[in-house]
Design a protein around this motif. Sequence first.
Motif, PDB file in Angstrom:
ATOM      1  N   GLU A  78       0.845  -1.188   0.000  1.00  0.00           N
ATOM      2  CA  GLU A  78       0.000   0.000   0.000  1.00  0.00           C
ATOM      3  C   GLU A  78       0.884   1.243   0.000  1.00  0.00           C
ATOM      4  O   GLU A  78       1.874   1.302   0.745  1.00  0.00           O
ATOM      5  CB  GLU A  78      -0.923   0.017   1.217  1.00  0.00           C
ATOM      6  N   TYR A  79       0.522   2.192  -0.822  1.00  0.00           N
ATOM      7  CA  TYR A  79       1.246   3.461  -0.897  1.00  0.00           C
ATOM      8  C   TYR A  79       0.438   4.537  -0.188  1.00  0.00           C
ATOM      9  O   TYR A  79      -0.712   4.806  -0.540  1.00  0.00           O
ATOM     10  CB  TYR A  79       1.483   3.840  -2.361  1.00  0.00           C
ATOM     11  N   ASP A  80       1.040   5.144   0.836  1.00  0.00           N
ATOM     12  CA  ASP A  80       0.347   6.139   1.648  1.00  0.00           C
ATOM     13  C   ASP A  80       0.640   7.539   1.110  1.00  0.00           C
ATOM     14  O   ASP A  80       1.516   8.249   1.614  1.00  0.00           O
ATOM     15  CB  ASP A  80       0.798   6.013   3.108  1.00  0.00           C
ATOM     16  N   ALA A  81      -0.102   7.930   0.086  1.00  0.00           N
ATOM     17  CA  ALA A  81       0.098   9.232  -0.547  1.00  0.00           C
ATOM     18  C   ALA A  81      -0.317  10.372   0.366  1.00  0.00           C
ATOM     19  O   ALA A  81       0.275  11.469   0.332  1.00  0.00           O
ATOM     20  CB  ALA A  81      -0.685   9.300  -1.856  1.00  0.00           C
ATOM     21  N   VAL A  82      -1.316  10.122   1.221  1.00  0.00           N
ATOM     22  CA  VAL A  82      -1.810  11.172   2.116  1.00  0.00           C
ATOM     23  C   VAL A  82      -0.723  11.571   3.113  1.00  0.00           C
ATOM     24  O   VAL A  82      -0.475  12.762   3.347  1.00  0.00           O
ATOM     25  CB  VAL A  82      -3.078  10.705   2.854  1.00  0.00           C
ATOM     26  N   ILE A 107      10.422   7.849  -1.588  1.00  0.00           N
ATOM     27  CA  ILE A 107       9.037   7.353  -1.643  1.00  0.00           C
ATOM     28  C   ILE A 107       8.860   6.026  -0.926  1.00  0.00           C
ATOM     29  O   ILE A 107       7.764   5.663  -0.495  1.00  0.00           O
ATOM     30  CB  ILE A 107       8.588   7.243  -3.128  1.00  0.00           C
ATOM     31  N   LYS A 108       9.960   5.302  -0.758  1.00  0.00           N
ATOM     32  CA  LYS A 108       9.880   3.996  -0.085  1.00  0.00           C
ATOM     33  C   LYS A 108       9.411   4.122   1.374  1.00  0.00           C
ATOM     34  O   LYS A 108       8.909   3.160   1.946  1.00  0.00           O
ATOM     35  CB  LYS A 108      11.230   3.290  -0.126  1.00  0.00           C
ATOM     36  N   ASN A 109       9.591   5.302   1.936  1.00  0.00           N
ATOM     37  CA  ASN A 109       9.138   5.523   3.307  1.00  0.00           C
ATOM     38  C   ASN A 109       7.613   5.464   3.434  1.00  0.00           C
ATOM     39  O   ASN A 109       7.089   5.368   4.538  1.00  0.00           O
ATOM     40  CB  ASN A 109       9.622   6.882   3.812  1.00  0.00           C
ATOM     41  N   LYS A 127       3.276 -16.140 -11.488  1.00  0.00           N
ATOM     42  CA  LYS A 127       4.676 -15.832 -11.800  1.00  0.00           C
ATOM     43  C   LYS A 127       5.520 -15.615 -10.542  1.00  0.00           C
ATOM     44  O   LYS A 127       6.748 -15.565 -10.617  1.00  0.00           O
ATOM     45  CB  LYS A 127       4.752 -14.575 -12.664  1.00  0.00           C
ATOM     46  N   MET A 128       4.850 -15.481  -9.385  1.00  0.00           N
ATOM     47  CA  MET A 128       5.541 -15.248  -8.118  1.00  0.00           C
ATOM     48  C   MET A 128       6.394 -13.971  -8.162  1.00  0.00           C
ATOM     49  O   MET A 128       7.507 -13.935  -7.639  1.00  0.00           O
ATOM     50  CB  MET A 128       6.405 -16.455  -7.734  1.00  0.00           C
ATOM     51  N   LYS A 129       5.846 -12.945  -8.762  1.00  0.00           N
ATOM     52  CA  LYS A 129       6.520 -11.644  -8.774  1.00  0.00           C
ATOM     53  C   LYS A 129       5.494 -10.559  -9.094  1.00  0.00           C
ATOM     54  O   LYS A 129       4.412 -10.836  -9.610  1.00  0.00           O
ATOM     55  CB  LYS A 129       7.651 -11.604  -9.790  1.00  0.00           C
ATOM     56  N   PHE A 130       5.834  -9.317  -8.750  1.00  0.00           N
ATOM     57  CA  PHE A 130       4.961  -8.190  -9.068  1.00  0.00           C
ATOM     58  C   PHE A 130       5.793  -6.908  -9.123  1.00  0.00           C
ATOM     59  O   PHE A 130       6.924  -6.852  -8.633  1.00  0.00           O
ATOM     60  CB  PHE A 130       3.835  -8.051  -8.037  1.00  0.00           C
ATOM     61  N   LEU A 131       5.205  -5.902  -9.734  1.00  0.00           N
ATOM     62  CA  LEU A 131       5.873  -4.610  -9.908  1.00  0.00           C
ATOM     63  C   LEU A 131       5.346  -3.601  -8.893  1.00  0.00           C
ATOM     64  O   LEU A 131       4.138  -3.476  -8.703  1.00  0.00           O
ATOM     65  CB  LEU A 131       5.624  -4.085 -11.325  1.00  0.00           C
ATOM     66  N   VAL A 132       6.267  -2.888  -8.253  1.00  0.00           N
ATOM     67  CA  VAL A 132       5.907  -1.751  -7.407  1.00  0.00           C
ATOM     68  C   VAL A 132       5.941  -0.520  -8.309  1.00  0.00           C
ATOM     69  O   VAL A 132       7.009  -0.028  -8.675  1.00  0.00           O
ATOM     70  CB  VAL A 132       6.887  -1.582  -6.222  1.00  0.00           C
ATOM     71  N   TYR A 133       4.775  -0.054  -8.706  1.00  0.00           N
ATOM     72  CA  TYR A 133       4.685   0.992  -9.720  1.00  0.00           C
ATOM     73  C   TYR A 133       5.380   2.281  -9.290  1.00  0.00           C
ATOM     74  O   TYR A 133       6.010   2.973 -10.099  1.00  0.00           O
ATOM     75  CB  TYR A 133       3.214   1.290 -10.052  1.00  0.00           C
ATOM     76  N   GLU A 134       5.280   2.623  -8.013  1.00  0.00           N
ATOM     77  CA  GLU A 134       5.819   3.901  -7.543  1.00  0.00           C
ATOM     78  C   GLU A 134       7.343   3.955  -7.609  1.00  0.00           C
ATOM     79  O   GLU A 134       7.924   5.032  -7.719  1.00  0.00           O
ATOM     80  CB  GLU A 134       5.356   4.156  -6.102  1.00  0.00           C
ATOM     81  N   THR A 135       7.991   2.793  -7.500  1.00  0.00           N
ATOM     82  CA  THR A 135       9.462   2.775  -7.497  1.00  0.00           C
ATOM     83  C   THR A 135      10.052   2.073  -8.714  1.00  0.00           C
ATOM     84  O   THR A 135      11.256   2.177  -8.966  1.00  0.00           O
ATOM     85  CB  THR A 135       9.977   2.046  -6.241  1.00  0.00           C
TER      86      THR A 135
END
Length: 278
Positions: free
Chosen positions: A71-75, A91-93, A134-142
């Motif tokens: 989850e990305y906490d943009a707020v 942004i990883k924070n 596929k046992m993988k996924f993309l973190v779009y923000e990074t």
Amino acid sequence: MQFKNTENYITTEDLEMAVNAAINLEKPLLVKGEPGTGKTELAKQVAIKLGLKLFEWNIKSTTKAHQGLYEYDAVSRLRDSQLGDKKVNDIKNYIKKGTIWSAFSSEEKAVLLIDEIDKADIEFPNDLLHELDKMKFLVYETGEIISAKKRPIVIITSNNEKELPDAFLRRCFFHYIQFPDHETLTKIINVHFPDIKKTLLQSALEIFFDIREVPGLKKKPSTSEILDWIKLLLVEDISVTDLKKEPKDMLPILYGALLKNEQDVQLFEKLAFINRNQ
């Protein structure tokens, strides 16, 4: 890596074969069955038996597939930027790992439980197709790709509240946990209550299976409910004689552990009324 029943969890040969087949095929094991038949406990016992860490994701009606990834906490990031906090530069924070990410990141092979997948909306399973296949996924923000270091054993449970998509089902090994027969249920109860008297156990089982066979019952009592009932019988020191007494309303003693809605209670009262008139 083979699974067999444990001291605290009695399995059937079919269930053991299903678990081991899913492990060997490296496919998610989709387990269905009545509520209370030990679907969730299966994953915990697989982890214990094989000495693996368990990552448990309990699904609710509001759960979204991406929450299992991250989850990305943009707020919070916006608020911190307004306050001049330096951590906004990374942004990883503001990215919180989900259960699937944690399981993928495990240095050792693990068990990933996705519990009650049918509670979520119909698109939920499809949204996880690629990630579990596929046992993988993309973190779009990074732009980071998260791949499983060790492919986890994935166990998915369903209470059959919703039909699951065909595309999702094709990627799973399926097993339906049948309700335990008399012999298996006896073994299960003996695991939990090794000192129970045989006469009390047999009488309790007779009453329990008779209740499950009553036509029109809205919710049949499950394995977990007979265990609760047996516990109460022992705590209250109920004798076989007391247990076999036929109450006027046909309801068994301490029936609240077995019947969980007013419709079923009323059904027994109606049956008692019919019997008295006959």
